[in-house]
Motif scaffolding. Structure first.
Motif, PDB file in Angstrom:
ATOM      1  N   GLU A   1       0.945  -1.133  -0.111  1.00 40.93           N
ATOM      2  CA  GLU A   1       0.042   0.055  -0.009  1.00 40.93           C
ATOM      3  C   GLU A   1       0.840   1.260  -0.153  1.00 40.93           C
ATOM      4  N   GLN A   2       2.254   1.287   0.233  1.00 40.13           N
ATOM      5  CA  GLN A   2       3.059   2.356   0.134  1.00 40.13           C
ATOM      6  C   GLN A   2       3.604   2.659  -1.286  1.00 40.13           C
ATOM      7  N   ILE A   3       2.954   1.845  -2.243  1.00 38.84           N
ATOM      8  CA  ILE A   3       3.737   2.050  -3.388  1.00 38.84           C
ATOM      9  C   ILE A   3       2.228   2.419  -4.389  1.00 38.84           C
ATOM     10  N   SER A   4       2.520   3.593  -5.085  1.00 40.23           N
ATOM     11  CA  SER A   4       1.304   4.027  -5.815  1.00 40.23           C
ATOM     12  C   SER A   4       1.263   3.672  -7.403  1.00 40.23           C
ATOM     13  N   VAL A   5       2.271   3.573  -7.672  1.00 42.44           N
ATOM     14  CA  VAL A   5       2.347   3.300  -9.183  1.00 42.44           C
ATOM     15  C   VAL A   5       3.736   2.628  -9.626  1.00 42.44           C
ATOM     16  N   VAL A   6       3.811   2.175 -10.554  1.00 42.42           N
ATOM     17  CA  VAL A   6       5.111   1.592 -11.268  1.00 42.42           C
ATOM     18  C   VAL A   6       5.037   2.209 -12.620  1.00 42.42           C
ATOM     19  N   ILE A   7       6.028   2.956 -12.833  1.00 38.14           N
ATOM     20  CA  ILE A   7       5.989   3.768 -14.436  1.00 38.14           C
ATOM     21  C   ILE A   7       7.141   2.988 -15.370  1.00 38.14           C
ATOM     22  N   ILE A   8       6.986   2.439 -16.483  1.00 38.37           N
ATOM     23  CA  ILE A   8       7.904   1.692 -17.207  1.00 38.37           C
ATOM     24  C   ILE A   8       8.229   2.790 -18.302  1.00 38.37           C
ATOM     25  N   THR A   9       9.443   3.126 -18.600  1.00 38.90           N
ATOM     26  CA  THR A   9       9.888   4.390 -19.595  1.00 38.90           C
ATOM     27  C   THR A   9      10.450   3.476 -20.811  1.00 38.90           C
ATOM     28  N   VAL A  10       9.727   3.537 -21.863  1.00 39.20           N
ATOM     29  CA  VAL A  10      10.416   2.806 -23.044  1.00 39.20           C
ATOM     30  C   VAL A  10      10.556   3.754 -24.252  1.00 39.20           C
ATOM     31  N   THR A  11      11.761   3.851 -24.624  1.00 39.45           N
ATOM     32  CA  THR A  11      12.924   3.138 -24.132  1.00 39.45           C
ATOM     33  C   THR A  11      13.136   4.000 -22.909  1.00 39.45           C
TER      34      THR A  11
ATOM     35  N   VAL B   1       1.898   2.084 -15.568  1.00 39.14           N
ATOM     36  CA  VAL B   1       1.885   3.116 -16.528  1.00 39.14           C
ATOM     37  C   VAL B   1       3.135   3.015 -17.344  1.00 39.14           C
ATOM     38  N   ILE B   2       2.851   3.162 -18.597  1.00 35.92           N
ATOM     39  CA  ILE B   2       4.060   3.185 -19.651  1.00 35.92           C
ATOM     40  C   ILE B   2       4.393   4.558 -19.987  1.00 35.92           C
ATOM     41  N   ASP B   3       5.328   5.192 -19.984  1.00 38.76           N
ATOM     42  CA  ASP B   3       5.814   6.368 -20.667  1.00 38.76           C
ATOM     43  C   ASP B   3       6.551   6.017 -21.812  1.00 38.76           C
TER      44      ASP B   3
END
Ligand code: F0G
Length: 461
Positions: free
Chosen positions: A175-185, A214-216
């Motif tokens: 619950e302490q992690i609000s999001v994972v963002i993968i930046t490609v490339t 989320v993907i950047d």
């Protein structure tokens, strides 16, 4: 066949660029306080500051501009863009924005939470800045191989380290992690790709704990091309089949269209979640413009609708990725220490290995930027001690980053391989004389450390 990687286009309009003398460039460098951002573009011969917003548009894009429907609401151009985006992302809901960082802002408002972690491979500065303003804690969990510039062994050096995510979940609670963002490339460590397997595994892990992904996706087509070329099972898949699978593993994607969208301005916020869309639309109306134009003109929407498709073209990508590799190969032949393997949108030179006698607090990569402009009128950018350096919030002691590079960003469809040769030859000469160079002193920086590279002033030691 080698010739297949030559330009799949011919040139029907040109823009003059100016050759200047070394003496002139020394004067301009001094005026600019040795900061490449402060040099006038007209005094640059080959501009490799960034690959962003610098693409050459095609004849199809220029003709699409004439169709721009400038209606405030519901313009025809929006629906064309929506269709093009849905085709590539495989997601239903599209909110245009004026550029990538505006989409990042909306995304940060929705997904970054005060006091909670936002995990990424390596967050781009504009999300990081937004997250910090909102009180979130951005952390970079790229795999260790991603930080080893010399090793070309790993084909996907932009991957996220799954163990690090698991450890954080164990230590702090999911619950302490609000999001994972993968930046490609992954822009910050060399335009290095992220594998489909990694995207899938990160998504599965996050899904088990209800953490949104989320993907950047600024460079989504370049990432898809690397998956096609390097990952088992993708050789016979089309670029769009690959992009759609990539986005099937996330809830939302942001995009700076100024890269693989092949346009000079624009951004996207794309999602599969209707509630997320509704909140994004509210923020867009306040900050960007009505939901069907998002700070862009109808003309811009038209050019982007076409550009996104062209950016996913197989022949275009083959040329694009191989031009970057061409420059990397020429540099390697001359012994110049680059980040290996070459990534999607530029060649990154390792400042510490280039100038081992210049310590990080004397800005080796910035010294290289200055030398390259001085010798050849080529402008690159420092991604190292100045751009990524930070300060201890309590003691104000400087913290030096792992990454210490000069990025030579290659604009799309703009320069020829003769220009690449100019860059390689100039860097080869500088490398031969590397022991004659001394470091630099930072003599001015603005109040926000994470933005200091844009306005910093230096002196030569
Ligand atoms: N995300 C990534 C991965 C980026 O590289 C950028 C911009 C943005 C978001 C922000 O997009 O510029 O349209 O507002 N990168 C440029 C660069 C500036 O030079 O790498 P923007």
């Amino acid at each position: 066949m080698k010739f297949m990687t030559a330009e799949p286009f011919r040139i029907k309009m040109v823009e003059r660029i100016k050759k200047t003398t070394k003496e002139e460039r020394q004067g301009w460098l001094k005026e600019a306080n040795y900061n490449a951002f402060k040099i006038k573009a007209e005094n640059v011969y080959i501009d490799c500051l960034t690959d962003s917003g610098t693409s050459a548009m095609s004849s199809e894009q220029w003709s699409a501009l004439m169709l721009g429907d400038e209606s405030y609401a519901g313009s025809k151009s929006f629906y064309k863009l929506e269709e093009s985006v849905q085709d590539i992302f495989g997601m239903p809901y599209v909110q245009p924005t004026h550029q990538g960082r505006a989409a990042d802002y909306i995304m940060a408002k929705l997904y970054a939470k005060e006091g909670k972690y936002a995990i990424g491979n390596m967050h781009f500065d504009t999300f990081r800045g937004n997250a910090e303003v909102l009180g979130a804690i951005p952390v970079d969990y790229v795999i260790d191989e991603g930080k080893d510039t010399a090793s070309a062994a790993h084909p996907f050096k932009g991957n996220i380290d799954i163990n690090k995510i698991e450890n954080l979940i164990e230590e702090k609670g999911s619950e302490q992690i609000s999001v994972v963002i993968i930046t490609v490339t992954c822009n910050n460590n060399g335009g290095q790709p992220v594998s489909m397997q990694n995207i899938r595994e990160v998504s599965a892990l996050a899904g088990r704990y209800n953490i949104p992904v989320v993907i950047d996706s600024a460079r989504l087509a370049e990432n898809a091309y690397f998956i096609q070329q390097r990952e088992d099972g993708y050789k016979n898949k089309s670029i769009k089949e690959i992009t759609r699978e990539m986005f099937s593993y996330c809830e939302t994607a942001t995009m700076s269209s100024k890269k693989d969208g092949l346009v000079n301005i624009g951004g996207l916020f794309v999602t599969r979640d209707e509630e997320v869309l509704q909140m994004a639309q509210q923020l867009a109306i306040v900050h960007e413009g009505f939901i069907t134009y998002g700070g862009l003109t109808g003309r811009d929407l038209e050019a982007l609708a076409v550009g996104l498709q062209e950016g996913c073209d197989q022949q275009y990508l083959e040329y694009r990725i191989n031009q970057v590799k061409y420059l990397g190969d020429r540099l390697e032949e001359k012994g110049v220490p680059i980040v290996k393997p070459t990534g999607g949108h530029g060649v990154y030179v390792d400042g510490r290995r280039f100038f081992p006698h210049i310590p990080q607090h004397e800005f080796p990569s910035q010294r290289l930027v200055v030398a390259l402009y001085e010798e050849a009128g080529v402008r690159a950018v420092e991604l190292g001690a100045c751009a990524f350096g930070s300060k201890d919030p309590v003691t104000q002691e400087p913290i030096w980053p792992d990454v210490e590079t000069m990025r030579i960003g290659i604009s799309r469809r703009v320069y020829t391989n003769s220009h690449m040769d100019v860059i390689a030859n100039a860097l080869g000469e500088i490398y031969k004389n590397r022991n004659e160079y001394k470091g630099m002193k930072l003599v001015y920086e603005g109040p926000i450390t994470s933005l200091r590279h844009f306005t910093a002033g230096f002196e030569l030691l």
